[in-house]
Structures are given as structure tokens and as C-alpha cells.
Design a protein around this motif. Structure first.
Motif, PDB file in Angstrom:
ATOM      1  N   MET A  55       1.046  -1.299   0.084  1.00 26.37           N
ATOM      2  CA  MET A  55       0.070  -0.073  -0.086  1.00 26.37           C
ATOM      3  C   MET A  55       0.913   1.210  -0.017  1.00 26.37           C
ATOM      4  SD  MET A  55      -3.188   1.068   2.405  1.00 26.37           S
ATOM      5  CE  MET A  55      -3.832  -0.674   2.456  1.00 26.37           C
ATOM      6  N   ASP A  56       1.963   1.088   0.776  1.00 24.88           N
ATOM      7  CA  ASP A  56       2.885   2.274   0.723  1.00 24.88           C
ATOM      8  C   ASP A  56       3.482   2.669  -1.108  1.00 24.88           C
ATOM      9  OD1 ASP A  56       4.369  -0.080   0.665  1.00 24.88           O
ATOM     10  OD2 ASP A  56       6.125   0.723   1.947  1.00 24.88           O
ATOM     11  N   CYS A  57       3.654   1.445  -1.620  1.00 22.53           N
ATOM     12  CA  CYS A  57       4.047   1.654  -3.097  1.00 22.53           C
ATOM     13  C   CYS A  57       2.842   2.487  -3.932  1.00 22.53           C
ATOM     14  CB  CYS A  57       4.537   0.273  -3.715  1.00 22.53           C
ATOM     15  SG  CYS A  57       5.770  -0.645  -2.641  1.00 22.53           S
ATOM     16  N   ALA A  58       1.746   1.793  -3.565  1.00 29.50           N
ATOM     17  CA  ALA A  58       0.428   2.411  -4.145  1.00 29.50           C
ATOM     18  C   ALA A  58       0.383   3.869  -3.835  1.00 29.50           C
ATOM     19  CB  ALA A  58      -0.714   1.636  -3.850  1.00 29.50           C
ATOM     20  N   ASN A  59       0.414   4.228  -2.543  1.00 34.06           N
ATOM     21  CA  ASN A  59       0.548   5.635  -2.241  1.00 34.06           C
ATOM     22  C   ASN A  59       1.301   6.316  -2.894  1.00 34.06           C
ATOM     23  OD1 ASN A  59      -0.456   7.943   0.100  1.00 34.06           O
ATOM     24  ND2 ASN A  59       1.936   7.389   0.213  1.00 34.06           N
ATOM     25  N   PHE A  61       2.648   6.021  -5.850  1.00 35.07           N
ATOM     26  CA  PHE A  61       2.419   5.998  -7.333  1.00 35.07           C
ATOM     27  C   PHE A  61       1.222   6.950  -7.389  1.00 35.07           C
ATOM     28  CE2 PHE A  61       4.600   1.981  -7.794  1.00 35.07           C
ATOM     29  CZ  PHE A  61       5.776   2.279  -8.325  1.00 35.07           C
ATOM     30  N   ALA A  62       0.271   6.933  -6.579  1.00 34.60           N
ATOM     31  CA  ALA A  62      -1.027   7.648  -6.772  1.00 34.60           C
ATOM     32  C   ALA A  62      -0.735   9.284  -6.414  1.00 34.60           C
ATOM     33  CB  ALA A  62      -2.201   6.905  -5.875  1.00 34.60           C
ATOM     34  N   HIS A  63       0.071   9.293  -5.385  1.00 32.86           N
ATOM     35  CA  HIS A  63       0.570  10.827  -5.091  1.00 32.86           C
ATOM     36  C   HIS A  63       1.248  11.288  -6.245  1.00 32.86           C
ATOM     37  CE1 HIS A  63       0.958  13.912  -2.017  1.00 32.86           C
ATOM     38  NE2 HIS A  63       2.117  14.287  -2.357  1.00 32.86           N
ATOM     39  N   HIS A  64       1.731  10.770  -7.145  1.00 36.87           N
ATOM     40  CA  HIS A  64       2.779  11.337  -8.220  1.00 36.87           C
ATOM     41  C   HIS A  64       1.901  11.076  -9.609  1.00 36.87           C
ATOM     42  CE1 HIS A  64       5.547  11.318  -5.043  1.00 36.87           C
ATOM     43  NE2 HIS A  64       6.149  12.131  -5.945  1.00 36.87           N
ATOM     44  N   LEU A 296      12.886   6.765  -1.330  1.00 36.35           N
ATOM     45  CA  LEU A 296      12.205   7.973  -2.016  1.00 36.35           C
ATOM     46  C   LEU A 296      13.152   8.234  -3.347  1.00 36.35           C
ATOM     47  CD1 LEU A 296      10.878  10.338   0.696  1.00 36.35           C
ATOM     48  CD2 LEU A 296       9.680   8.528  -0.370  1.00 36.35           C
ATOM     49  N   GLU A 297      14.186   8.408  -3.425  1.00 37.28           N
ATOM     50  CA  GLU A 297      15.058   8.507  -4.410  1.00 37.28           C
ATOM     51  C   GLU A 297      14.923   7.547  -5.537  1.00 37.28           C
ATOM     52  OE1 GLU A 297      19.748   9.069  -5.716  1.00 37.28           O
ATOM     53  OE2 GLU A 297      19.233   9.162  -3.569  1.00 37.28           O
ATOM     54  N   LEU A 298      14.789   6.130  -4.987  1.00 39.42           N
ATOM     55  CA  LEU A 298      14.566   5.138  -5.896  1.00 39.42           C
ATOM     56  C   LEU A 298      13.058   5.096  -6.701  1.00 39.42           C
ATOM     57  CD1 LEU A 298      15.313   2.356  -7.237  1.00 39.42           C
ATOM     58  CD2 LEU A 298      14.601   1.121  -5.294  1.00 39.42           C
ATOM     59  N   PHE A 299      12.130   5.522  -5.899  1.00 39.17           N
ATOM     60  CA  PHE A 299      10.804   5.513  -6.345  1.00 39.17           C
ATOM     61  C   PHE A 299      10.617   6.920  -7.246  1.00 39.17           C
ATOM     62  CE2 PHE A 299       9.691   2.165  -3.856  1.00 39.17           C
ATOM     63  CZ  PHE A 299       8.357   1.744  -4.246  1.00 39.17           C
TER      64      PHE A 299
END
Length: 311
Positions: A55-59, A61-64, A296-299
Motif C-alpha cells: 500500500m505504501d507503493c500504491a500511495n 504512485f498515486a501521489h505522483h 524515495l530517491e529510487l521511487f
């Protein structure tokens, strides 16, 4: 468990769709507002309670700027099924999930990109055999084939004796899953023009690099469609996380274990240990840090990769 309330402003909508045998799978669309530029479909790893751990990954991507569709595969969390059944089921469920997204009016006409970890990393690559329309894929700690993972795990238990069993394993999977059983990531790559980012760590003891990353690198290192990110000490489950907090928490947990006045490994103490462990976690876990461990740098690189290939 992660909860949608752990992420400020994150919105989600629940969906149900059918997979190959009619079993109902549960999925969620995550978003921040509208005017999204694409859809990230997330395929989760084996075990760990379905998509919840991502869900943190989903958050992120959704935030961006993306809609995110994340679902629980057969036999996981909120989806039907007595069990997963086998590794190829992940490819099947993802294939059906993509069909659902493409046919739903809520997602109509938006380009699709994929994100997968471990079992999901295998699934997002192999499914390209059936989904050449996918624009880009990020695979983390994935493997090339179902048989390959079985071999890797089997060697830990039976050594080279596993090779005697492999023909029977392949036959069993073919009888159960048909063509899905023989799907490989390499086959998927050759069926599409999708861009692919491969992320793996050299110290991964669940999916050794020789069963995924190394195979892809040998074949595609000079192909501009491919991007390779190799780490040395990220392990398997936290290959895309900043591990500082979890390492500190685990160190504290290990010290707590030493204070117990009973043998927590003894079967007679199983229920007591489960209760004490839950109490310790509830008292000591800092949820904000636990829910926000992403590198965060990787994402940022992940989102840039998707953006580049949706232009």
C-alpha cells in the motif's frame, strides 16, 4: 497491516472481478483526485497478506499522478480460493486483472504500466506474453520461470537431487495450468516492446540473481528498452526500502527476546509467545516510520521511468 488512513489524502475504491475458475478476486483502485495519466497495476509477492504490504507503493504512485490498481491474488487476503495453488496462478490472476481494468469504465483508455515484487516480479514480466499493450514494467526481486524458482528452493533442501524431480514438476504444472505453466519472463520480453526496469540485490537469499536478473542482463544489457539496477545489500523483502528503521526495530526485538523467562521456540509456549509478541509490536512499533520506509530517491526513478515511456 497497513491502512489507508496511514496515508494522508489517499482514496481507494473496492472492486471484485473473476479469475480463471470463477473465483472472485478483490482489488482496490488508489488515487489522489482525478486527471491521472496512467494506471499502475501492482502484482504482490507470495504470502504476506496479499497487496496490503504494498500500500505504501500504491500511495507513492498515486501521489505522483497515477491511478493504481492493486489486488489480492487467488487464496490471498480478501480474495477467494483455498490456496494459491502454484506459481503460474500469479500470471493468470494478473492477466485477468488487466482485462478487468481495460474493460472497466472507471479506467477506460488510460495506458497501463506494471509493478511487481518477487512472485509479482515474475508475473508482471511473464504476462507480457499475453499483454503486449503494456507500456512499461518494473520488476523487483523477480525470477524468470516457475520451474526456476522451484529449483532454487529445492536445491536448499535436496541439493543436486532436485534435478531428478524437475521433469515431474514441469509436467505437473503443465497439466494444471496449460500454457501459463511454461511462461517465462524472457518469453514475455520477446512478445512486447514494453520498457523494462529490473531491480535486484546480490544478497537476495529468496530469489538468487542467477534465476532472474543475471538471465535478463546477459541477454538485454545493451537493449535500450531495458534498465538494470543492482544492489549489494538490500536483501529480498526490502529491496526498495530504506532499511534503517526496520533494522533498528528488529535489533530491539532481538533484545526483547532475551528477556523472556520461557523458551519461545517450545510448542507449549506458542500461544503465549504470539500474545506477548503482538503486545510488544503494538507498544513499540512507530507506525509513521513503518508505513513510510520507501527509498524515495529510487521511487522517484520509478516514476520518471514510467513517465518517460508514456510520452
Amino acid at each position: 497491516m497497513l491502512y489507508v488512513d496511514d496515508f494522508d489524502g489517499l482514496q481507494r475504491t473496492r472492486y471484485e472481478f473473476s479469475s480463471d475458475k470463477g473465483q472472485k478476486l478483490t482489488g482496490y483502485m488508489y488515487r489522489y483526485g482525478k486527471n491521472q495519466r496512467g494506471i499502475v497495476v501492482i502484482a504482490h509477492g507470495f504470502g504476506g497478506g496479499g497487496h496490503n504490504s504494498y500500500m505504501d507503493c500504491a500511495n507513492y504512485f498515486a501521489h505522483h499522478g497515477y491511478y493504481v490498481f492493486a489486488y489480492d491474488a487467488t487464496g490471498n487476503d480478501e480474495s477467494e480460493g483455498e490456496g494459491v495453488g502454484g506459481i503460474p496462478q500469479g500470471v493468470i490472476d494478473l492477466d485477468y486483472a488487466i482485462s478487468y481494468v481495460e474493460e472497466s469504465e472507471d479506467f477506460a483508455d488510460l495506458p497501463i504500466v506494471l509493478f511487481g515484487h518477487s512472485w509479482g516480479g515474475y508475473s508482471v514480466c511473464s504476462v507480457l506474453t499475453y499483454r503486449p499493450e503494456v507500456k512499461a514494467v518494473i520488476t523487483c526481486s523477480g525470477f524468470n520461470s516457475s520451474a526456476g524458482l522451484f529449483e532454487a528452493e529445492g536445491k536448499k533442501q535436496a541439493g543436486n537431487g532436485i534435478y531428478i524431480m524437475m521433469p515431474f514438476v514441469k509436467l505437473h504444472e503443465f497439466m494444471k495450468y496449460g500454457g501459463y505453466a511454461s511462461n517465462t519472463a524472457i518469453q514475455g520480453f520477446s512478445s512486447t516492446q514494453a520498457a523494462v526496469m529490473v531491480v535486484h540485490s546480490a544478497d537476495d537469499d529468496v530469489v538468487p540473481m542467477e534465476y532472474g536478473y543475471d538471465i535478463y542482463y546477459d541477454k538485454y544489457q545493451k537493449d535500450p528498452r531495458f534498465c538494470f539496477l543492482r544492489f549489494e545489500d538490500k536483501g529480498h523483502n526490502h529491496v526498495y526500502d530504506e532499511r534503517g528503521y526496520i533494522e533498528a526495530f528488529n535489533a530491539g526485538f532481538d533484545k526483547w527476546l532475551e528477556t523472556l523467562d520461557y523458551d519461545y521456540k517450545d510448542a507449549e509456549n506458542k500461544e503465549q509467545f504470539a500474545k506477548d509478541k503482538a503486545d510488544y509490536i503494538n507498544s513499540n512499533l512507530e507506525r509513521d516510520k513503518w508505513c513510510h520506509m520507501l527509498n524515495l530517491e529510487l521511487f522517484e526513478d520509478f516514476v520518471s521511468f514510467y513517465d518517460k515511456h508514456l510520452r
